[in-house]
Design a protein around this motif. Structure first.
Motif, PDB file in Angstrom:
ATOM      1  N   MET A 153       0.508  -1.474  -0.138  1.00  0.00           N
ATOM      2  CA  MET A 153       0.268   0.113   0.447  1.00  0.00           C
ATOM      3  C   MET A 153       1.360   1.109  -0.213  1.00  0.00           C
ATOM      4  O   MET A 153       0.465   2.271   0.291  1.00  0.00           O
ATOM      5  CB  MET A 153      -0.302  -0.166   1.180  1.00  0.00           C
ATOM      6  N   GLN A 154       2.172   1.415  -0.237  1.00  0.00           N
ATOM      7  CA  GLN A 154       3.222   2.638  -0.412  1.00  0.00           C
ATOM      8  C   GLN A 154       1.917   3.651  -0.732  1.00  0.00           C
ATOM      9  O   GLN A 154       2.850   4.614  -0.680  1.00  0.00           O
ATOM     10  CB  GLN A 154       4.603   1.479  -0.974  1.00  0.00           C
ATOM     11  N   ASP A 155       2.015   3.286  -2.067  1.00  0.00           N
ATOM     12  CA  ASP A 155       1.514   4.203  -2.785  1.00  0.00           C
ATOM     13  C   ASP A 155      -0.048   5.278  -2.834  1.00  0.00           C
ATOM     14  O   ASP A 155      -0.734   5.600  -3.525  1.00  0.00           O
ATOM     15  CB  ASP A 155       1.527   4.579  -4.411  1.00  0.00           C
ATOM     16  N   PHE A 156      -0.808   4.380  -2.289  1.00  0.00           N
ATOM     17  CA  PHE A 156      -2.289   4.519  -1.663  1.00  0.00           C
ATOM     18  C   PHE A 156      -2.131   6.362  -0.892  1.00  0.00           C
ATOM     19  O   PHE A 156      -1.221   6.540   0.081  1.00  0.00           O
ATOM     20  CB  PHE A 156      -2.830   3.568  -0.898  1.00  0.00           C
ATOM     21  N   ILE A 157      -3.096   6.556  -0.987  1.00  0.00           N
ATOM     22  CA  ILE A 157      -3.392   8.245  -0.512  1.00  0.00           C
ATOM     23  C   ILE A 157      -5.365   8.312  -0.797  1.00  0.00           C
ATOM     24  O   ILE A 157      -5.294   8.830  -1.871  1.00  0.00           O
ATOM     25  CB  ILE A 157      -2.614   9.414  -1.226  1.00  0.00           C
ATOM     26  N   PRO A 158      -5.583   8.305  -0.102  1.00  0.00           N
ATOM     27  CA  PRO A 158      -7.212   8.250   0.094  1.00  0.00           C
ATOM     28  C   PRO A 158      -7.852   9.048  -0.132  1.00  0.00           C
ATOM     29  O   PRO A 158      -7.163  10.650  -0.050  1.00  0.00           O
ATOM     30  CB  PRO A 158      -7.205   8.042   1.346  1.00  0.00           C
ATOM     31  N   GLU A 159      -8.458   9.956  -1.046  1.00  0.00           N
ATOM     32  CA  GLU A 159      -9.573  11.552  -0.770  1.00  0.00           C
ATOM     33  C   GLU A 159     -10.383  12.012   0.078  1.00  0.00           C
ATOM     34  O   GLU A 159     -10.359  12.621   0.196  1.00  0.00           O
ATOM     35  CB  GLU A 159     -10.287  11.027  -2.277  1.00  0.00           C
ATOM     36  N   GLU A 160     -10.976  10.731   0.811  1.00  0.00           N
ATOM     37  CA  GLU A 160     -12.115  10.757   2.199  1.00  0.00           C
ATOM     38  C   GLU A 160     -11.078  10.591   3.396  1.00  0.00           C
ATOM     39  O   GLU A 160     -10.926   9.437   3.515  1.00  0.00           O
ATOM     40  CB  GLU A 160     -13.109  10.551   1.790  1.00  0.00           C
ATOM     41  N   SER A 161     -11.583  11.023   4.379  1.00  0.00           N
ATOM     42  CA  SER A 161     -11.233  10.541   5.354  1.00  0.00           C
ATOM     43  C   SER A 161     -12.432   9.814   6.454  1.00  0.00           C
ATOM     44  O   SER A 161     -13.314   9.271   6.020  1.00  0.00           O
ATOM     45  CB  SER A 161     -11.185  11.801   6.914  1.00  0.00           C
ATOM     46  N   ASP A 162     -11.522   8.933   7.056  1.00  0.00           N
ATOM     47  CA  ASP A 162     -12.536   8.234   8.568  1.00  0.00           C
ATOM     48  C   ASP A 162     -13.342   8.633   9.093  1.00  0.00           C
ATOM     49  O   ASP A 162     -12.588   9.848   9.161  1.00  0.00           O
ATOM     50  CB  ASP A 162     -11.934   6.715   8.679  1.00  0.00           C
ATOM     51  N   ASP A 163     -14.240   8.117   9.678  1.00  0.00           N
ATOM     52  CA  ASP A 163     -15.574   8.566  10.252  1.00  0.00           C
ATOM     53  C   ASP A 163     -14.401   8.984  11.806  1.00  0.00           C
ATOM     54  O   ASP A 163     -15.020  10.779  12.947  1.00  0.00           O
ATOM     55  CB  ASP A 163     -16.319   8.065  10.886  1.00  0.00           C
ATOM     56  N   LEU A 164     -13.705   8.349  12.508  1.00  0.00           N
ATOM     57  CA  LEU A 164     -13.060   8.908  13.232  1.00  0.00           C
ATOM     58  C   LEU A 164     -11.932   9.432  13.783  1.00  0.00           C
ATOM     59  O   LEU A 164     -11.814  11.106  14.619  1.00  0.00           O
ATOM     60  CB  LEU A 164     -12.372   7.272  13.809  1.00  0.00           C
ATOM     61  N   VAL A 165     -11.121   9.604  11.923  1.00  0.00           N
ATOM     62  CA  VAL A 165     -10.581  10.935  11.981  1.00  0.00           C
ATOM     63  C   VAL A 165     -11.427  12.353  11.588  1.00  0.00           C
ATOM     64  O   VAL A 165     -10.690  13.247  12.341  1.00  0.00           O
ATOM     65  CB  VAL A 165      -9.697  10.675  10.587  1.00  0.00           C
ATOM     66  N   ILE A 166     -12.512  12.149  11.207  1.00  0.00           N
ATOM     67  CA  ILE A 166     -13.050  13.211  11.130  1.00  0.00           C
ATOM     68  C   ILE A 166     -13.617  13.845  12.177  1.00  0.00           C
ATOM     69  O   ILE A 166     -14.067  14.960  12.963  1.00  0.00           O
ATOM     70  CB  ILE A 166     -14.481  12.976  10.328  1.00  0.00           C
ATOM     71  N   ALA A 167     -14.153  12.512  13.285  1.00  0.00           N
ATOM     72  CA  ALA A 167     -14.498  12.909  14.348  1.00  0.00           C
ATOM     73  C   ALA A 167     -13.369  13.704  15.536  1.00  0.00           C
ATOM     74  O   ALA A 167     -13.884  14.650  16.444  1.00  0.00           O
ATOM     75  CB  ALA A 167     -15.475  11.514  16.070  1.00  0.00           C
ATOM     76  N   LEU A 168     -12.331  13.759  15.471  1.00  0.00           N
ATOM     77  CA  LEU A 168     -11.973  13.622  16.281  1.00  0.00           C
ATOM     78  C   LEU A 168     -10.925  15.366  16.039  1.00  0.00           C
ATOM     79  O   LEU A 168     -10.164  16.429  16.536  1.00  0.00           O
ATOM     80  CB  LEU A 168     -10.196  12.981  15.921  1.00  0.00           C
ATOM     81  N   ASP A 169     -11.080  15.635  14.341  1.00  0.00           N
ATOM     82  CA  ASP A 169     -10.808  17.275  14.076  1.00  0.00           C
ATOM     83  C   ASP A 169     -12.095  17.825  14.541  1.00  0.00           C
ATOM     84  O   ASP A 169     -11.741  19.159  14.775  1.00  0.00           O
ATOM     85  CB  ASP A 169     -11.020  16.770  12.434  1.00  0.00           C
ATOM     86  N   GLU A 170     -13.737  16.769  14.382  1.00  0.00           N
ATOM     87  CA  GLU A 170     -14.128  18.347  15.143  1.00  0.00           C
ATOM     88  C   GLU A 170     -14.723  18.148  16.355  1.00  0.00           C
ATOM     89  O   GLU A 170     -14.671  19.222  16.880  1.00  0.00           O
ATOM     90  CB  GLU A 170     -15.401  17.083  15.315  1.00  0.00           C
ATOM     91  N   ALA A 171     -13.933  17.739  17.116  1.00  0.00           N
ATOM     92  CA  ALA A 171     -12.664  17.950  18.377  1.00  0.00           C
ATOM     93  C   ALA A 171     -12.175  19.048  18.532  1.00  0.00           C
ATOM     94  O   ALA A 171     -11.778  19.370  20.289  1.00  0.00           O
ATOM     95  CB  ALA A 171     -13.140  16.717  19.067  1.00  0.00           C
TER      96      ALA A 171
END
Length: 484
Positions: A94-112
């Motif tokens: 998975m060395q070259d994988f860059i996601p276009e969307e964030s997981d729910d947990l990542v979003i939750a911690l950002d919202e916090a």
């Protein structure tokens, strides 16, 4: 004045609230520590310095100070997706994988209101309980760099233990928060299944994997877990969420007050005992007795408990673990050769399973769950060793023989996976140290939705043992300057 990293996460948050620190200043402080120290530790696989600085400025401008993690740095485990940041899952595949969307947990911690500094080290697809894959350097124990850090949240534990982060989120599917927390001298929490909206475990195979915090103190762990839980299980976007029975409000209050007397069990049996020889190291026994004696002095009721044998547990859990690797996106010999040998073994075993075998394993674990909860139900919490052995050296696990590797993981960590199968909450507490100064912990298992008593008990033990004052040696010191 103390350096920011010398303060607890809660103290850092209070300093931010008073304006004594800014999110940008705290971010710069930790980025400098990571740059200076992580080359020998292997806590991070990606550091997002520019993004982190921009995020800190954004928090200062537009995030209300009332946000539960306002301005506090953390890092995402490299099994979580953050849009625009590499997600390598501990794998060369998975060395070259860059996601276009964030997981729910990542979003939750950002919202916090938190500020992510990058990605922490994890073994390949989070499958083993140690962080020593072929995709990069191993995560090394800050207490002795010759030792591993556990897994699969090994990088997160190293970062918190070495004061490269105030705290960190991890994920726990068989002990992956609690094992590295115990190895690195931290508090680690596996919440009840369904407690954390963004990573409830309900949608996972067997309901095993949930998100939980790693921290230096019980209050810091509660601070992060409360932020993960917000908005308390009623978020309309999270249908994989349960309201915990007898919801007792924010867990930070229980961690701060540390009140109550409870009925406790003490257990040294595990679900693996029928099939594997589980031998407790003297240091593990000593840590358990240390905690037991102190809890007795504090006035808690204490009784011994032993699990009823269940011969179905081992083959059923092995089946689920192998099935979890079946969907790894490796097709063809070239891609398979990018995987670690253990991962290839698990993947092939998982892909060879029949639907009947999987269904029977899930049914067996469901039966075990009901039995386990029933057996522990007369207690508010049950005390076990955190680990059966002292922290293991880097390279201790057999990298080629899958069966032997599995046995080693069981014999080192027999007390964690049964908690995932049952969906119960558990907390690991670093109550003791070996003669060599290495951390040794205990685990408290709670009732369904019973996190509050665990935090209260943890706070009581923390007042006695003051583990937050223990600091691992700096890289380059006499202890950590040995050949490794």
């Amino acid at each position: 004045m103390a350096e920011p990293h010398e303060l607890t996460a809660l103290e850092q948050w209070q300093a931010l609230q008073r304006g004594e620190l800014s999110p940008s200043e705290l971010t710069e402080h930790y980025l400098a520590r990571i740059e200076a120290r992580d080359a020998t530790l292997g806590a991070f696989v990606t550091v997002t310095a520019s993004r982190s600085r921009a995020r800190a400025r954004q928090v200062e401008r537009s995030v209300p100070r009332t946000a539960p993690l306002w301005g506090l740095p953390f890092a995402d485990k490299d099994l979580q997706l953050r849009a625009g940041v590499p997600a390598r899952f501990g794998s060369r595949l998975m060395q070259d994988f860059i996601p276009e969307e964030s997981d729910d947990l990542v979003i939750a911690l950002d919202e916090a209101g938190g500020v992510s500094l990058g990605k922490t080290n994890t073994p390949e697809f989070g499958l083993p309980s140690y962080t020593e894959g072929l995709a990069g350097p191993p995560a090394r124990n800050p207490w002795d760099l010759r030792l591993g850090a556990g897994g699969s949240s090994g990088g997160a534990a190293v970062a918190v233990s070495a004061r490269l982060l105030p705290f960190a989120p991890g994920s726990d599917g068989g002990g992956s928060v609690r094992i590295p927390a115990a190895v690195c001298g931290l508090v680690g929490v596996k919440p009840s299944r369904g407690r954390v909206p963004a990573a409830s475990g309900i949608d996972k195979l067997g309901g095993l994997s949930v998100a939980g915090p790693l921290a230096r103190t019980v209050a810091d762990a509660a601070l992060l877990l409360d932020a993960m839980i917000t908005p308390r299980g009623n978020h309309p976007d999270h249908h994989f969420t349960l309201r915990a029975p007898g919801d007792d409000g924010p867990l930070l209050a229980h961690a701060m007050h540390g009140e109550g007397r409870f009925q406790l069990g003490v257990m040294t049996t595990s679900a693996w005992d029928n099939d594997y020889d589980i031998d407790l190291a003297p240091e593990a026994v000593a840590a358990l007795e240390t905690a037991r004696e102190e809890l007795d002095v504090l006035g808690h009721g204490i009784d011994d408990i032993a699990l009823d044998p269940d011969p179905s547990y081992v083959p059923a859990f092995r089946t689920i673990w192998q099935a979890g690797a079946a969907s790894i996106p490796a097709e063809g010999e070239a891609q398979e050769q990018l995987l670690d040998p253990l991962t290839r073994w698990l993947m092939h075993r998982g892909r060879a399973l029949t639907a009947r075998e999987l269904a029977e394993a899930l049914a067996a674990l469901s039966t075990f769950e009901r039995s386990f909860i029933r057996q522990l139900s007369r207690f508010d919490a049950v005390l076990t060793p955190a680990l059966a052995l002292t922290p293991r050296p880097v390279g201790w696990y057999d990298a080629e023989d899958g069966e032997r590797n599995f046995a080693q993981q069981v014999q080192y960590t027999p007390f964690t996976s049964m908690v995932n199968v049952s969906g119960l909450p558990a907390i690991v507490l670093p109550v003791a140290q070996t003669a060599d100064g290495l951390p040794m912990g205990v685990q408290l298992i709670g009732r369904p939705g019973g996190e509050a008593p665990l935090f209260a008990l943890g706070a009581q033990l923390e007042r006695r043992f003051r583990w937050q004052d223990r600091v691992p040696p700096e890289p380059g010191s006499a202890v950590n300057d040995a050949e490794w």
